[in-house]
Design a protein around this motif. Structure first.
Motif, PDB file in Angstrom:
ATOM      1  N   GLU A  12      10.025   2.568   9.276  1.00  0.00           N
ATOM      2  CA  GLU A  12      10.703   3.318   8.223  1.00  0.00           C
ATOM      3  C   GLU A  12      11.902   4.065   8.810  1.00  0.00           C
ATOM      4  OE1 GLU A  12       9.668   3.207   5.019  1.00  0.00           O
ATOM      5  OE2 GLU A  12       7.993   1.912   5.563  1.00  0.00           O
ATOM      6  N   TRP A  13      12.916   4.267   7.985  1.00  0.00           N
ATOM      7  CA  TRP A  13      14.074   5.049   8.396  1.00  0.00           C
ATOM      8  C   TRP A  13      13.663   6.500   8.549  1.00  0.00           C
ATOM      9  CZ3 TRP A  13      18.578   2.996   9.823  1.00  0.00           C
ATOM     10  CH2 TRP A  13      18.872   1.706   9.400  1.00  0.00           C
TER      11      TRP A  13
ATOM     12  N   HIS B 189      -1.433   2.248   5.847  1.00  0.00           N
ATOM     13  CA  HIS B 189      -0.472   3.275   5.451  1.00  0.00           C
ATOM     14  C   HIS B 189       0.514   3.611   6.575  1.00  0.00           C
ATOM     15  CE1 HIS B 189       0.874   6.281   2.617  1.00  0.00           C
ATOM     16  NE2 HIS B 189       0.991   7.118   3.623  1.00  0.00           N
ATOM     17  N   ASP B 190       0.159   3.291   7.804  1.00  0.00           N
ATOM     18  CA  ASP B 190       1.014   3.571   8.961  1.00  0.00           C
ATOM     19  C   ASP B 190       2.151   2.548   9.008  1.00  0.00           C
ATOM     20  OD1 ASP B 190       2.170   4.112  11.396  1.00  0.00           O
ATOM     21  OD2 ASP B 190       0.347   3.805  12.567  1.00  0.00           O
ATOM     22  N   ALA B 191       3.390   3.020   8.888  1.00  0.00           N
ATOM     23  CA  ALA B 191       4.559   2.128   8.889  1.00  0.00           C
ATOM     24  C   ALA B 191       4.920   1.641  10.291  1.00  0.00           C
ATOM     25  CB  ALA B 191       5.755   2.826   8.261  1.00  0.00           C
ATOM     26  N   ARG B 192       4.275   2.182  11.308  1.00  0.00           N
ATOM     27  CA  ARG B 192       4.481   1.756  12.701  1.00  0.00           C
ATOM     28  C   ARG B 192       5.941   1.797  13.136  1.00  0.00           C
ATOM     29  NH1 ARG B 192       0.778  -0.832  10.140  1.00  0.00           N
ATOM     30  NH2 ARG B 192      -1.317  -1.124  10.943  1.00  0.00           N
TER      31      ARG B 192
ATOM     32  N   GLU C 201       0.838  -1.206   0.000  1.00  0.00           N
ATOM     33  CA  GLU C 201       0.000   0.000   0.000  1.00  0.00           C
ATOM     34  C   GLU C 201       0.867   1.249   0.000  1.00  0.00           C
ATOM     35  OE1 GLU C 201      -2.060   3.482   1.079  1.00  0.00           O
ATOM     36  OE2 GLU C 201      -0.515   2.598   2.351  1.00  0.00           O
ATOM     37  N   ARG C 202       1.890   1.282   0.850  1.00  0.00           N
ATOM     38  CA  ARG C 202       2.749   2.463   0.939  1.00  0.00           C
ATOM     39  C   ARG C 202       3.538   2.691  -0.353  1.00  0.00           C
ATOM     40  NH1 ARG C 202       3.853  -0.152   5.667  1.00  0.00           N
ATOM     41  NH2 ARG C 202       6.070  -0.347   5.211  1.00  0.00           N
ATOM     42  N   LEU C 203       4.005   1.599  -0.986  1.00  0.00           N
ATOM     43  CA  LEU C 203       4.749   1.735  -2.240  1.00  0.00           C
ATOM     44  C   LEU C 203       3.849   2.222  -3.376  1.00  0.00           C
ATOM     45  CD1 LEU C 203       7.006  -1.441  -2.060  1.00  0.00           C
ATOM     46  CD2 LEU C 203       7.709   0.941  -1.755  1.00  0.00           C
TER      47      LEU C 203
END
Length: 90
Positions: A82-83, A76-79, A49-51
């Motif tokens: 993510e860097w 959408h929340d990477a929790r 989804e994020r990509l």
């Protein structure tokens, strides 16, 4: 088309069935994950989804089949995975 398991043709598939089958198929790959756990179906779906969202022009809510945008927002929340880039002055 024919029915599979507990899901008659035309009915939604139980999410636990998808997750369990994904886990079973991933185990068949015999990947050495070291001290880490393999990703879950929903972690892969969240990454997708994020990509797709980052690519632009794709309605990820429709892609994921969500009626409520709040459901898509959860994916959408990477929790925190993510860097985070920190700008350091010179």
């Amino acid at each position: 088309m024919r029915a599979h398991g507990n899901s008659p043709v035309g009915r939604r598939i139980w999410k636990d069935t998808i997750s369990r089958n994904f886990t079973d198929e991933l185990a068949k790959l015999k990947i050495d994950w070291g001290d880490r756990e393999p990703p879950t179906f929903h972690e892969i779906r969240s990454l997708a989804e994020r990509l797709y969202d980052k690519q632009g022009g794709i309605k990820t809510q429709d892609l994921l089949g969500h009626k409520d945008p709040r459901s898509t927002a959860l994916y959408h929340d990477a929790r925190g995975s993510e860097w985070i880039r920190v700008e350091v002055g010179t």
